[in-house]
Design an enzyme around this catalytic site. Structure first.
Site, PDB file in Angstrom:
ATOM      1  N   GLY A 172       0.806  -1.216   0.000  1.00 51.51           N
ATOM      2  CA  GLY A 172       0.000   0.000   0.000  1.00 51.51           C
ATOM      3  C   GLY A 172       0.834   1.259   0.000  1.00 51.51           C
ATOM      4  O   GLY A 172       0.577   2.195  -0.765  1.00 51.51           O
TER       5      GLY A 172
ATOM      6  N   ASN B 256      11.832  -6.916  10.671  1.00 55.92           N
ATOM      7  CA  ASN B 256      12.071  -5.964   9.587  1.00 55.92           C
ATOM      8  C   ASN B 256      13.555  -5.758   9.312  1.00 55.92           C
ATOM      9  O   ASN B 256      13.943  -5.430   8.189  1.00 55.92           O
ATOM     10  CB  ASN B 256      11.388  -4.627   9.894  1.00 55.92           C
ATOM     11  CG  ASN B 256       9.908  -4.658   9.563  1.00 55.92           C
ATOM     12  OD1 ASN B 256       9.437  -5.565   8.869  1.00 55.92           O
ATOM     13  ND2 ASN B 256       9.161  -3.678  10.046  1.00 55.92           N
TER      14      ASN B 256
ATOM     15  N   HIS C 195      10.844   8.379  15.980  1.00 54.92           N
ATOM     16  CA  HIS C 195       9.560   8.066  15.358  1.00 54.92           C
ATOM     17  C   HIS C 195       8.898   6.989  16.215  1.00 54.92           C
ATOM     18  O   HIS C 195       8.969   5.801  15.939  1.00 54.92           O
ATOM     19  CB  HIS C 195       9.774   7.569  13.930  1.00 54.92           C
ATOM     20  CG  HIS C 195       8.507   7.236  13.199  1.00 54.92           C
ATOM     21  ND1 HIS C 195       7.435   8.099  13.132  1.00 54.92           N
ATOM     22  CD2 HIS C 195       8.151   6.135  12.488  1.00 54.92           C
ATOM     23  CE1 HIS C 195       6.475   7.549  12.409  1.00 54.92           C
ATOM     24  NE2 HIS C 195       6.881   6.353  12.011  1.00 54.92           N
TER      25      HIS C 195
END
Length: 313
Positions: free
Chosen positions: A11, A94, A175
């Site tokens: 996406g 990740n 973040h």
């Protein structure tokens, strides 16, 4: 400018490609992913959008080798989103994906002359870890964190009852939980504004709960539209070298009292990467927040260093 989006079937990757079609500048957009049918689907769709006067020259599917001569490599590949309380839960998984995706660039060494724009989370420790592998200088490693500042601007706008586009506010630091809102630099309509305690509390409630509320929806999607548009804007800043300051995560070398750790700071970008890190004088509370954020990111990067995934092949 050649822009290769690794994770282009997802996406965020496909949204970035779509938004890049109308960004200032001319681009060769290459989508790379392990799902070739989705890449073909996106490119068949996007190439028709070129007929609407999009600025891109071409949109096509490609392979990891396309990244070797790219001007900008956008890395948005990641494990699927799942219910969680913090982006840090994705760190190890990740890191393995980032390690594999960047392998061709790492092995190319000096032959790779482009920039890496990291979207994969948690972006700060991942960027810190990649930089410590020693194959790419810090000015060519950029982490996408614009959404934090956008959410702060939206939260302040709701608290003040003004349009978000009229608010200028910055979120620095990590973040994640170590974010540092700069209430000392809030402007509305170009004029400095001091928030009341009530307004600040309302803005903080919006910012601090946005991620948990969104993940709790269990929609399986991330901030697709915001990140896609924001990524296109960052690439536009890189391509044009406009001199506009933008928030991005970069490895610091003494700026804001931080050494060797990636945090969000105000930067000026250009085709060569980070041209300048703006040195803002922060109040004591905000400056201390930057140091605390660095400690949090350092802990995550150190965890990666102790894992096998941290050893480049």
């Amino acid at each position: 400018m050649k822009v290769v989006i690794i994770g282009g079937a997802g996406g965020i990757g496909s949204s970035a490609a779509f938004n890049l079609l109308s960004a200032q500048g001319t681009y060769e957009i290459v989508l790379v992913d392990t799902r070739p049918n989705m890449i073909t689907s996106h490119t068949m769709d996007l190439e028709n959008a070129l007929g609407l006067g999009a600025t891109a020259d071409t949109v096509r599917g490609g392979t990891p080798e396309d990244a070797l001569d790219a001007d900008v490599v956008v890395l948005s590949a990641a494990v699927p989103l799942r219910l969680n309380s913090s982006r840090s839960v994705f760190l190890a998984d990740n890191a393995r994906i980032v390690n594999e995706c960047l392998r061709p660039l790492r092995e190319a060494g000096a032959d790779f002359g482009g920039l890496v724009l990291m979207l994969t989370n948690p972006v700060d420790p991942l960027l810190t870890w990649v930089h410590r592998q020693g194959w790419l200088p810090r000015e060519r490693l950029i982490g996408y964190t614009l959404n934090d500042s956008l959410r702060l601007r939206t939260g302040i706008a709701f608290a003040l009852g003004v349009p978000p586009k009229d608010v200028d506010a910055w979120m620095l630091g990590e973040h994640g939980e170590g974010q540092v809102p700069l209430y000392s630099r809030v402007r509305v309509g170009g004029q400095p504004v001091v928030l009341t305690d009530e307004q600040r509390t309302a803005a903080e409630e919006y910012v601090d709960t946005w991620y948990s509320k969104h993940v709790a929806l269990d929609s399986g999607r991330t901030s697709t539209w915001t990140t896609g548009l924001g990524t296109a804007r960052l690439i536009e800043a890189i391509a044009t070298g406009s001199g506009t300051l933008v928030p991005a995560s970069v490895v610091l070398d003494g700026e804001y009292g931080v050494h060797g750790t990636s945090l969000t700071v105000p930067v000026e970008l250009g085709p060569e990467g980070v041209r300048r890190i703006a040195a803002w004088d922060l109040p004591e509370e905000e400056a201390a927040g930057m140091v605390r954020a660095a400690d949090r990111v350092e802990a995550g990067a150190a965890d990666l260093t102790d894992q096998a995934v941290a050893q480049p092949s």
